[in-house]
Design a protein around this motif. Structure first.
Motif: not given
Ligand SMILES: [Zn+2]
Ligand SMILES: [Zn+2]
Lengths: 197, 197
Positions: A57, A59-60, A62, A69, A72
């Protein structure tokens, strides 16, 4: 033995998996050959599938099958709580416990002077951005109770001091223990009794 | 989390490998996803390849990529010595030691009253045929030093008594020990000091 070259090559690749040495790789490959219709072929197909679709992901950190993901993407998880973990295995352990309803941030390791891993080598800059941009009210530092884990937690706490409520998992995480080894009940207790830093 | 279904399915399949439980399967899959270009894709391809080509030798039970394995095909290995082992991992262990120049016969297990495994469930009838048809002068019973292994060795020795020279691995195989755990030197010593039954 030229015609076993393919089998030898498979053993060599299997031996690169964490927890498998040459001997257990040989055992695993013999098991796979014995069950080639029921296990080897489906496993090869599934690996092909995951190799084609799995990604981190953006963003995070994951893992999933999209650039962003499911956690998110889910508006339900935007409750202002952000749980910071070292790696994806820890995120999975938290999800199995079912106690946490917010979002995650996967650092991808811990700060380590010895291994020359600084904040830029982890997802720490991105974490600081997210706290600003996602309306985060609480950052839960769910790092392992190791020296490097706690050093990293303190570093992040210093960076975020005054911007957001900072908590850490409290009771239940044994000294020197790693999240991914804990049972769901222990993780649930540690999350419920989390304390302000 | 629908989009991680493929990853979960891969974890479930990996957890079916001997020596890997759910936790180590999760670790292995995360490792594979991190190294998807360098490890996951090559591993999937190699598994596909082995699934398509691997088979058991119709003569001896060794695994290879042809109906008759390289060892059975090789005239050089037709020296009159036939080494009987429980499974393919034991054959591989013998080959790594490099001490044996004859052919093998892989039983596929041991006799076991408890598990209802009789001579017909193993490759024992085929062994008795081979002794007749391949001009075998010596049968080396290289079975594990376990109760089932030794019971099986005695059964085979009874069947072949008077037809052929019968030997067994001697010094070097520890009580209760399994061939596949031994170092090459120990196997070599045990083979050189083999004794007549
Ligand atoms: Zn995410
Ligand atoms: Zn063969």
């Amino acid at each position: 033995m030229n015609s076993t070259r393919d089998i030898d090559a498979l053993i060599d690749l299997m031996a690169k998996l964490p927890g498998l040495g040459p001997r257990s790789a040989r055992r695993a490959v013999l098991h796979l050959i014995r069950k080639r219709a029921l296990l080897l072929s489906p496993l090869a197909d599934q690996m092909q599938q995951v190799a084609a679709t799995a990604r981190e992901c953006l963003n995070c950190g994951n893992v999933g099958t999209a650039d962003i993901c499911d956690i998110c993407e889910s508006e339900k998880r935007a409750n202002g709580e952000l749980c910071v973990v070292e790696d994806v295995a820890d995120l999975w352990a938290m999800e199995r416990s079912g106690v946490f309803k917010g979002r995650y941030h996967v650092l991808g390791g811990t700060l380590s002077a010895l291994d020359a891993i600084g904040p830029q080598e982890l997802r720490i800059p991105r974490l600081l951005d997210r706290v600003q941009s996602e309306g985060v009210s609480e950052v839960i530092l769910a790092l392992n109770a190791t020296i490097d884990g706690q050093t990293t937690a303190h570093y992040i706490a210093d960076q975020l001091e005054g911007q957001v409520q900072l908590t850490s998992l409290a009771q239940g995480v044994p000294i020197g223990g790693e999240l991914d080894y804990l049972d769901d009940g222990t993780i649930t207790a540690a999350m419920r009794a989390r304390k302000q830093l």
